[in-house]
Design an enzyme around this catalytic site. Structure first.
Site, PDB file in Angstrom:
ATOM      1  N   TYR A  37      31.796 -92.678  33.091  1.00  0.00           N
ATOM      2  CA  TYR A  37      32.001 -91.441  33.857  1.00  0.00           C
ATOM      3  C   TYR A  37      31.345 -91.648  35.218  1.00  0.00           C
ATOM      4  O   TYR A  37      30.114 -91.681  35.340  1.00  0.00           O
ATOM      5  CB  TYR A  37      31.381 -90.232  33.144  1.00  0.00           C
ATOM      6  CG  TYR A  37      32.037 -89.881  31.822  1.00  0.00           C
ATOM      7  CD1 TYR A  37      33.337 -90.298  31.517  1.00  0.00           C
ATOM      8  CD2 TYR A  37      31.372 -89.113  30.872  1.00  0.00           C
ATOM      9  CE1 TYR A  37      33.932 -89.966  30.302  1.00  0.00           C
ATOM     10  CE2 TYR A  37      31.963 -88.776  29.661  1.00  0.00           C
ATOM     11  CZ  TYR A  37      33.242 -89.214  29.388  1.00  0.00           C
ATOM     12  OH  TYR A  37      33.827 -88.878  28.180  1.00  0.00           O
TER      13      TYR A  37
ATOM     14  N   PRO B  41      37.896 -79.565  23.980  1.00  0.00           N
ATOM     15  CA  PRO B  41      37.905 -78.371  23.119  1.00  0.00           C
ATOM     16  C   PRO B  41      38.456 -77.139  23.842  1.00  0.00           C
ATOM     17  O   PRO B  41      38.938 -76.203  23.192  1.00  0.00           O
ATOM     18  CB  PRO B  41      36.424 -78.183  22.755  1.00  0.00           C
ATOM     19  CG  PRO B  41      35.671 -78.832  23.883  1.00  0.00           C
ATOM     20  CD  PRO B  41      36.514 -80.018  24.275  1.00  0.00           C
ATOM     21  N   LEU B  42      38.373 -77.177  25.188  1.00  0.00           N
ATOM     22  CA  LEU B  42      38.889 -76.050  25.978  1.00  0.00           C
ATOM     23  C   LEU B  42      40.198 -76.430  26.676  1.00  0.00           C
ATOM     24  O   LEU B  42      40.658 -75.731  27.560  1.00  0.00           O
ATOM     25  CB  LEU B  42      37.854 -75.626  27.025  1.00  0.00           C
ATOM     26  CG  LEU B  42      36.510 -75.162  26.454  1.00  0.00           C
ATOM     27  CD1 LEU B  42      35.504 -74.904  27.580  1.00  0.00           C
ATOM     28  CD2 LEU B  42      36.690 -73.900  25.614  1.00  0.00           C
ATOM     29  N   GLY B  43      40.752 -77.571  26.287  1.00  0.00           N
ATOM     30  CA  GLY B  43      42.008 -78.003  26.898  1.00  0.00           C
ATOM     31  C   GLY B  43      41.821 -79.085  27.941  1.00  0.00           C
ATOM     32  O   GLY B  43      42.802 -79.628  28.447  1.00  0.00           O
ATOM     33  N   GLY B  44      40.581 -79.389  28.330  1.00  0.00           N
ATOM     34  CA  GLY B  44      40.310 -80.490  29.259  1.00  0.00           C
ATOM     35  C   GLY B  44      40.665 -80.138  30.691  1.00  0.00           C
ATOM     36  O   GLY B  44      40.350 -79.048  31.169  1.00  0.00           O
ATOM     37  N   PHE B  45      41.386 -81.067  31.355  1.00  0.00           N
ATOM     38  CA  PHE B  45      41.629 -80.912  32.801  1.00  0.00           C
ATOM     39  C   PHE B  45      42.522 -79.715  33.099  1.00  0.00           C
ATOM     40  O   PHE B  45      42.504 -79.182  34.207  1.00  0.00           O
ATOM     41  CB  PHE B  45      42.237 -82.196  33.368  1.00  0.00           C
ATOM     42  CG  PHE B  45      41.294 -83.368  33.297  1.00  0.00           C
ATOM     43  CD1 PHE B  45      40.183 -83.425  34.145  1.00  0.00           C
ATOM     44  CD2 PHE B  45      41.477 -84.385  32.384  1.00  0.00           C
ATOM     45  CE1 PHE B  45      39.292 -84.501  34.079  1.00  0.00           C
ATOM     46  CE2 PHE B  45      40.595 -85.458  32.311  1.00  0.00           C
ATOM     47  CZ  PHE B  45      39.495 -85.512  33.167  1.00  0.00           C
ATOM     48  N   THR B  46      43.328 -79.295  32.120  1.00  0.00           N
ATOM     49  CA  THR B  46      44.102 -78.060  32.301  1.00  0.00           C
ATOM     50  C   THR B  46      43.680 -77.096  31.199  1.00  0.00           C
ATOM     51  O   THR B  46      44.263 -77.096  30.115  1.00  0.00           O
ATOM     52  CB  THR B  46      45.622 -78.319  32.209  1.00  0.00           C
ATOM     53  OG1 THR B  46      45.862 -79.229  31.137  1.00  0.00           O
ATOM     54  CG2 THR B  46      46.181 -78.877  33.474  1.00  0.00           C
ATOM     55  N   PRO B  47      42.611 -76.309  31.446  1.00  0.00           N
ATOM     56  CA  PRO B  47      42.058 -75.453  30.390  1.00  0.00           C
ATOM     57  C   PRO B  47      43.125 -74.587  29.701  1.00  0.00           C
ATOM     58  O   PRO B  47      44.135 -74.204  30.297  1.00  0.00           O
ATOM     59  CB  PRO B  47      41.021 -74.622  31.139  1.00  0.00           C
ATOM     60  CG  PRO B  47      40.577 -75.510  32.271  1.00  0.00           C
ATOM     61  CD  PRO B  47      41.818 -76.274  32.680  1.00  0.00           C
TER      62      PRO B  47
END
Ligand SMILES: NC(=O)c1ccc[n+]([C@@H]2O[C@H](COP(=O)([O-])OP(=O)(O)OC[C@H]3O[C@@H](n4cnc5c(N)ncnc54)[C@H](OP(=O)(O)O)[C@@H]3O)[C@@H](O)[C@H]2O)c1
Length: 288
Positions: free
Chosen positions: A63, A214-220
């Site tokens: 990262y 868990p929140l959808g990543g790069f596109t929440p």
């Protein structure tokens, strides 16, 4: 403020961690490449996480590269005794920010050394082998060679526990015949449930499942059902998505990522959110 102990604990090898943790990937620059826009803000997120009781942080030296680990070291060292830092190896970054496999024994040994140096540790608590046959999802292929190399680094005392990331069920079975596996980190959330059977199998064997994105990543995640349930419970859609994962299985450990203290607080407050049965029934429809 919600006590994150409400969400319970689960084991990661010999460590026991709270089920609400933190994923550090969002602390690097755009595209997880280069430094963050605001380094002080990144330090503040990590310090707030630990002050709020987080004892499980997910990271990797790829990262940035090197960026999030150095920020973690600056923010948190000397580390609290109960903090478990989980990292991953098996990939490297191209100059164009691409994600490339780095699976040779030499590359894996170098990655462990890079993680140790940049985190300022003598031994890594948990190292996930990030499988890179395909970057965006699990793909079949033998992991015997790289996993044996990682197990050798464990035998040398540089790594306490081994996990897998981006793994198929067959690779999990293959890995467990080579060395004990304490966690599997794959993409999974309320809308992407391809690992349902794997999660249940791992739960039976006491192995943690750590969903990334868990929140959808790069596109929440965006779902009218999530918003409806959130409205009824006086919560936010992201809190409902996290509470759903906590309810899904006791071996699920959460590492939602954020670069914002406000979002961190909101996410950790999901530890106190109870989902009534009628909400669960509605939420079951999100994946469809
Ligand atoms: N093993 C792997 O291959 C792999 C791959 C990806 C990620 N991971 C790990 O998994 C962790 C979690 O995944 P992730 O961080 O990519 O994705 P995530 O947790 O699903 O979502 C992060 C995204 O959601 C936003 N967000 C977070 N909390 C929010 C809130 N309360 N309200 C609105 N938006 C919110 C963040 O933006 P803000 O910064 O603005 O809050 C960010 O854009 C990572 O940090 C990393 O440690 C592993």
């Amino acid at each position: 403020m919600t006590d994150i102990r409400n969400a319970g604990t689960f084991s990661l090898g010999t460590r026991t961690v709270k089920r609400l943790g933190y994923g550090a990937m969002q602390l690097a620059g755009p595209g997880v490449f280069g430094p963050p826009k605001d380094r002080d803000a990144a330090l503040a997120v990590l310090r707030e996480a630990v002050a709020s009781g987080v004892d499980h942080i997910d990271t990797s030296d790829f990262y940035g590269p090197h960026v999030t680990n150095r920020i973690i070291r600056e923010a948190l060292r000397p580390y609290p005794d109960d903090l478990t830092i989980v990292t991953k190896i098996g990939a490297r970054r191209g100059e164009d920010a691409s994600w490339l496999p780095a699976f040779s024994s030499e590359a894996l040994a170098q990655a462990v050394q890079d993680n140790l140096r940049n985190l300022g540790l003598d031994v890594l608590d948990v190292v996930n082998l990030r499988i890179m046959f395909e970057v965006d999802g699990p793909a079949e292929g033998s992991i015997e060679e790289p996993l044996t190399a990682l197990a050798e680094l464990q035998r040398k005392g540089l790594v306490r526990h081994v996990g897998l990331s981006n793994a198929t069920p067959a690779q999990v079975t293959q890995a467990r015949a080579i060395t004990p596996i304490v966690c599997v980190q794959n993409m999974y959330n309320i809308a992407h449930r391809q690992d349902d059977a794997l999660i249940d199998d791992l739960a039976r064997d006491g192995i943690a499942y750590v969903p990334f994105f868990p929140l959808g990543g790069f596109t929440p995640l965006q779902s009218s059902t999530l918003s409806t349930v959130a409205g009824r419970l006086d919560a936010t859609p992201m809190q409902v998505a996290l509470a759903w994962l906590l309810r899904r299985s006791p071996n699920i450990l959460l590492i939602p990522g954020t670069s914002s203290v406000a979002h961190l607080r909101e996410n950790l407050a999901a530890a106190g959110l109870e989902l009534p049965d009628e909400a669960l029934a509605l939420l079951d429809g999100v994946a469809a």
